[in-house]
Scaffold this motif. Structure first.
Motif, PDB file in Angstrom:
ATOM      1  N   GLY A  55      -8.000  -3.701  13.122  1.00 23.41           N
ATOM      2  CA  GLY A  55      -9.229  -3.250  13.379  1.00 23.41           C
ATOM      3  C   GLY A  55      -9.525  -1.669  12.319  1.00 23.41           C
ATOM      4  N   ASP A  56      -8.486  -2.002  10.864  1.00 20.63           N
ATOM      5  CA  ASP A  56      -8.967  -0.404  10.181  1.00 20.63           C
ATOM      6  C   ASP A  56     -10.381   0.239  10.832  1.00 20.63           C
ATOM      7  N   GLY A  57     -11.530  -0.994  10.115  1.00 20.61           N
ATOM      8  CA  GLY A  57     -12.939  -0.939   9.908  1.00 20.61           C
ATOM      9  C   GLY A  57     -13.451   0.203  11.305  1.00 20.61           C
ATOM     10  N   VAL A  58     -13.071  -0.522  12.496  1.00 23.36           N
ATOM     11  CA  VAL A  58     -13.711   0.727  13.557  1.00 23.36           C
ATOM     12  C   VAL A  58     -12.651   1.784  13.817  1.00 23.36           C
ATOM     13  N   PHE A  59     -11.364   1.488  14.147  1.00 25.96           N
ATOM     14  CA  PHE A  59     -10.503   2.376  14.295  1.00 25.96           C
ATOM     15  C   PHE A  59     -10.354   3.949  13.558  1.00 25.96           C
ATOM     16  N   TYR A  60     -11.020   3.712  12.010  1.00 25.23           N
ATOM     17  CA  TYR A  60     -10.840   4.703  11.351  1.00 25.23           C
ATOM     18  C   TYR A  60     -11.986   5.850  11.348  1.00 25.23           C
ATOM     19  N   GLU A  61     -13.501   4.357  11.254  1.00 25.82           N
ATOM     20  CA  GLU A  61     -14.808   4.664  11.729  1.00 25.82           C
ATOM     21  C   GLU A  61     -15.245   6.005  12.772  1.00 25.82           C
ATOM     22  N   PHE A  62     -14.814   5.587  13.791  1.00 26.86           N
ATOM     23  CA  PHE A  62     -14.782   6.110  14.967  1.00 26.86           C
ATOM     24  C   PHE A  62     -13.631   6.744  15.819  1.00 26.86           C
TER      25      PHE A  62
ATOM     26  N   LYS B  69      -7.651   6.346  22.080  1.00 28.65           N
ATOM     27  CA  LYS B  69      -7.477   4.711  21.049  1.00 28.65           C
ATOM     28  C   LYS B  69      -6.141   4.607  21.919  1.00 28.65           C
ATOM     29  N   LEU B  70      -6.094   3.333  21.582  1.00 29.46           N
ATOM     30  CA  LEU B  70      -4.497   2.205  21.809  1.00 29.46           C
ATOM     31  C   LEU B  70      -3.750   1.842  20.698  1.00 29.46           C
ATOM     32  N   ASN B  71      -2.954   2.038  19.998  1.00 26.46           N
ATOM     33  CA  ASN B  71      -2.567   0.350  19.324  1.00 26.46           C
ATOM     34  C   ASN B  71      -0.444   0.085  19.942  1.00 26.46           C
ATOM     35  N   VAL B  72      -1.418  -0.864  19.950  1.00 27.01           N
ATOM     36  CA  VAL B  72       0.156  -1.839  19.518  1.00 27.01           C
ATOM     37  C   VAL B  72       0.775  -2.542  18.307  1.00 27.01           C
ATOM     38  N   PRO B  73       1.790  -2.126  17.844  1.00 23.82           N
ATOM     39  CA  PRO B  73       1.775  -3.008  16.765  1.00 23.82           C
ATOM     40  C   PRO B  73       3.030  -4.092  17.262  1.00 23.82           C
ATOM     41  N   LEU B  74       3.014  -4.972  16.444  1.00 24.45           N
ATOM     42  CA  LEU B  74       4.052  -5.829  16.952  1.00 24.45           C
ATOM     43  C   LEU B  74       4.779  -6.304  16.060  1.00 24.45           C
TER      44      LEU B  74
ATOM     45  N   THR C 193      -1.792   0.278   8.782  1.00 34.52           N
ATOM     46  CA  THR C 193      -1.964   0.665   9.910  1.00 34.52           C
ATOM     47  C   THR C 193      -2.013   0.607  10.662  1.00 34.52           C
ATOM     48  N   GLY C 194      -2.566   1.031  12.141  1.00 37.46           N
ATOM     49  CA  GLY C 194      -2.528   0.823  13.052  1.00 37.46           C
ATOM     50  C   GLY C 194      -1.486   1.371  13.559  1.00 37.46           C
ATOM     51  N   PHE C 195      -0.137   2.502  13.478  1.00 42.33           N
ATOM     52  CA  PHE C 195       0.731   2.748  14.178  1.00 42.33           C
ATOM     53  C   PHE C 195       0.585   3.370  15.437  1.00 42.33           C
ATOM     54  N   SER C 196       1.682   3.434  16.456  1.00 42.49           N
ATOM     55  CA  SER C 196       1.260   3.803  17.869  1.00 42.49           C
ATOM     56  C   SER C 196       1.463   4.601  17.979  1.00 42.49           C
TER      57      SER C 196
ATOM     58  N   ALA D   6      -8.805  -0.204  21.758  1.00 44.08           N
ATOM     59  CA  ALA D   6      -7.016  -1.194  21.658  1.00 44.08           C
ATOM     60  C   ALA D   6      -6.869  -1.919  21.027  1.00 44.08           C
ATOM     61  N   ASP D   7      -5.925  -1.658  20.556  1.00 44.55           N
ATOM     62  CA  ASP D   7      -5.738  -2.956  19.299  1.00 44.55           C
ATOM     63  C   ASP D   7      -4.046  -3.563  19.527  1.00 44.55           C
ATOM     64  N   VAL D   8      -3.972  -4.447  19.464  1.00 45.51           N
ATOM     65  CA  VAL D   8      -2.510  -5.821  19.424  1.00 45.51           C
ATOM     66  C   VAL D   8      -2.558  -6.309  18.421  1.00 45.51           C
ATOM     67  N   HIS D   9      -1.557  -5.455  17.545  1.00 44.79           N
ATOM     68  CA  HIS D   9      -1.713  -6.444  15.976  1.00 44.79           C
ATOM     69  C   HIS D   9       0.131  -7.074  15.140  1.00 44.79           C
ATOM     70  N   GLN D  10      -0.136  -7.748  14.286  1.00 43.91           N
ATOM     71  CA  GLN D  10       1.551  -7.294  13.693  1.00 43.91           C
ATOM     72  C   GLN D  10       1.112  -6.511  12.724  1.00 43.91           C
ATOM     73  N   GLN D  11       2.645  -6.105  13.072  1.00 47.92           N
ATOM     74  CA  GLN D  11       3.322  -4.390  12.113  1.00 47.92           C
ATOM     75  C   GLN D  11       3.371  -5.122  10.899  1.00 47.92           C
ATOM     76  N   GLY D  12       3.198  -4.034   9.468  1.00 42.85           N
ATOM     77  CA  GLY D  12       3.709  -4.074   8.579  1.00 42.85           C
ATOM     78  C   GLY D  12       3.087  -5.271   7.643  1.00 42.85           C
ATOM     79  N   ILE D  13       1.410  -5.873   7.958  1.00 44.19           N
ATOM     80  CA  ILE D  13       0.354  -6.513   7.239  1.00 44.19           C
ATOM     81  C   ILE D  13      -0.129  -5.577   6.780  1.00 44.19           C
ATOM     82  N   TYR D  14      -1.136  -6.418   5.876  1.00 42.06           N
ATOM     83  CA  TYR D  14      -3.140  -5.917   5.629  1.00 42.06           C
ATOM     84  C   TYR D  14      -3.448  -5.962   6.839  1.00 42.06           C
ATOM     85  N   PRO D  15      -3.952  -4.640   7.383  1.00 41.46           N
ATOM     86  CA  PRO D  15      -3.815  -3.287   6.202  1.00 41.46           C
ATOM     87  C   PRO D  15      -2.670  -2.505   6.484  1.00 41.46           C
TER      88      PRO D  15
END
Length: 327
Positions: free
Chosen positions: A176-183, A218-223, A203-206, A192-201
Motif C-alpha cells: 500500500g505505497d499510496g498510504v505508506f509514503y503519504e503518511f 510502520k511495519l512492512n512484512v514482505p512474503l 516497495t514495502g521493504f522490512s 502494518a502491511d503484508v504483501h508479496q515482495q518484488g511485484i508492483y509497486p
C-alpha cells in the motif's frame, strides 16, 4: 454474547468503477462478491447501505487540486487518457465513479464512528467492497487507483471526528505505497502491511519503518512468491501484536483478495481462511481498544471466486458474536 451489525455498501454506483470487461479491475467484481455473500446471508448479520457520492472538498482533503482537475478533464473525454504510467486508464465518467468509491468509504466511516446508519439503525462495523485504493498518491493515480479513499478517510476521521490514533492494516498482495509514503512521517498513523515482495509497486521493504518522529510506527512484512496460509499466519501474528501495542482509536483494514491462490496477477497461495483469521483478530482488537470501530475496504483481487469467498469471510468475521463487555 452479542452479534455485531455490519454495514455493507452495495449498489450499481460502485460497479461503475471499472476499466472495461477485459481489464483485471472490471465492473463485474462487486457482483461476484454480492452473489457469494447472499448465498451465506444466514451466517452474516449485515445491513445493506446505498453508495454515497463524495464532494470535491472530500477529495481535496487528501489530493492536490491540480491532480483532481486533471482527472475531471480526463473524465469528460471520449478517449482514454492514462492517469499514471499506463496501469490506470481514464474512461468517460471516471471522476464520478471514483467519487462514489471515496464517498462510500467516508459514509462507512461515519456510520461506524457515530454508531448508526442514515436510517438510525445500529452499526458497529462496515465494509465497502469497491474501495481500498491504496496506490493513489496525492498528485497521481497508480495501480488501478484513481483517488485514495483511505487517505480521505484518515483526514475525515481526524478533521470531523477528532480521532488521531489510527491503525491501517493491509493484507492485499501489493504494498500500500499510496498510504505508506503519504503518511510515512505521521507518528499517529500506525501502518502494518503484508504483501508479496518484488511485484508492483516494488516497495514495502522490512527496513521501511517510518520517518522522523514516526520511526517505528510502520511495519512492512514482505512474503516470497508461493507463500500460503502458514506464512501468512506467521506474518499476521506479528502484525496483530503491533496493532495491539498501538492502542488505536480506529482500525482500517484493506483486505485485497489478490493473495489467494489462483489470482491471475500475483503468486501467493492463501485460502479465504487467511481473511477470516485477519478480520476476526482485528475485530477483537477493535472491541478491545476502540469501541468496535473498524471498517474494511475490498482492495484488489482479480479472480471472481476468490473475491466472493475472501470478502464474505471478512463480513462474517465482523458480524460474528462478541462478548458485550469485552475485557
Amino acid at each position: 454474547m452479542c452479534c455485531c451489525n455490519t454495514a455493507v455498501m452495495y449498489g450499481d454506483e460502485l460497479a461503475r468503477y471499472g476499466f472495461g470487461s477485459s481489464h483485471p479491475w472490471n465492473n463485474r467484481r462487486i457482483h461476484a462478491f454480492w452473489s457469494r455473500l447472499q448465498s451465506e446471508r444466514r451466517d452474516a448479520n449485515f445491513l445493506i447501505e446505498q453508495p454515497e457520492l463524495a464532494s470535491e472538498q472530500d477529495i481535496l482533503s487528501f489530493h492536490d487540486k491540480d491532480y483532481v482537475e486533471f482527472v475531471k478533464m480526463a473524465s469528460r473525454q471520449c478517449r482514454s487518457i492514462p492517469l499514471d504510467r499506463g496501469d490506470t486508464p481514464s474512461f468517460r465518467g471516471v471522476f464520478e465513479a471514483a467519487l462514489y468509491v471515496v464517498g462510500s468509504t467516508l459514509a462507512a466511516l461515519d456510520m461506524v464512528i457515530e454508531g448508526k446508519d442514515r436510517l438510525g439503525r445500529k452499526v458497529e462495523h462496515a465494509f465497502n467492497p469497491i474501495a481500498g485504493l491504496h496506490h493513489a498518491r496525492r498528485d497521481s493515480a497508480g495501480g488501478f487507483c484513481v483517488f485514495n479513499d483511505i487517505g480521505a478517510a484518515v483526514m475525515r476521521a481526524r478533521q470531523k471526528h477528532r480521532i488521531r490514533r489510527i491503525a491501517y492494516v493491509d493484507i492485499d498482495a501489493h504494498h500500500g505505497d499510496g498510504v505508506f509514503y503519504e503518511f510515512e512521517s505521521d507518528p499517529e498513523l500506525f501502518f502494518a502491511d503484508v504483501h508479496q515482495q518484488g511485484i508492483y509497486p516494488g516497495t514495502g521493504f522490512s527496513t521501511e519503518t517510518g520517518a522522523g518522529a514516526a520511526k517505528g510506527t510502520k511495519l512492512n512484512v514482505p512474503l516470497r512468491a508461493g507463500a500460503g496460509d502458514a506464512e501468512f499466519l506467521e506474518a499476521f501474528a506479528e502484525m496483530e501484536r503491533f496493532v495491539d501495542g498501538c492502542r488505536p482509536e480506529l482500525i482500517i483494514l484493506q483486505c485485497g483478495a489478490d493473495g489467494l491462490a489462483g489470482d491471475p496477477i500475483t503468486d501467493l497461495r492463501y485460502s479465504a481462511q487467511a481473511h477470516a483469521h485477519a478480520a476476526g483478530a482485528l475485530h477483537r482488537l477493535a472491541h478491545r481498544h476502540c469501541a468496535g470501530r473498524i471498517i474494511a475496504l475490498g482492495g484488489g483481487g482479480y479472480n471472481p471466486f476468490n473475491i466472493g469467498s475472501a470478502w464474505t469471510e471478512v463480513v462474517k468475521a465482523f458480524a460474528s458474536p462478541f462478548p458485550s463487555s469485552p475485557h
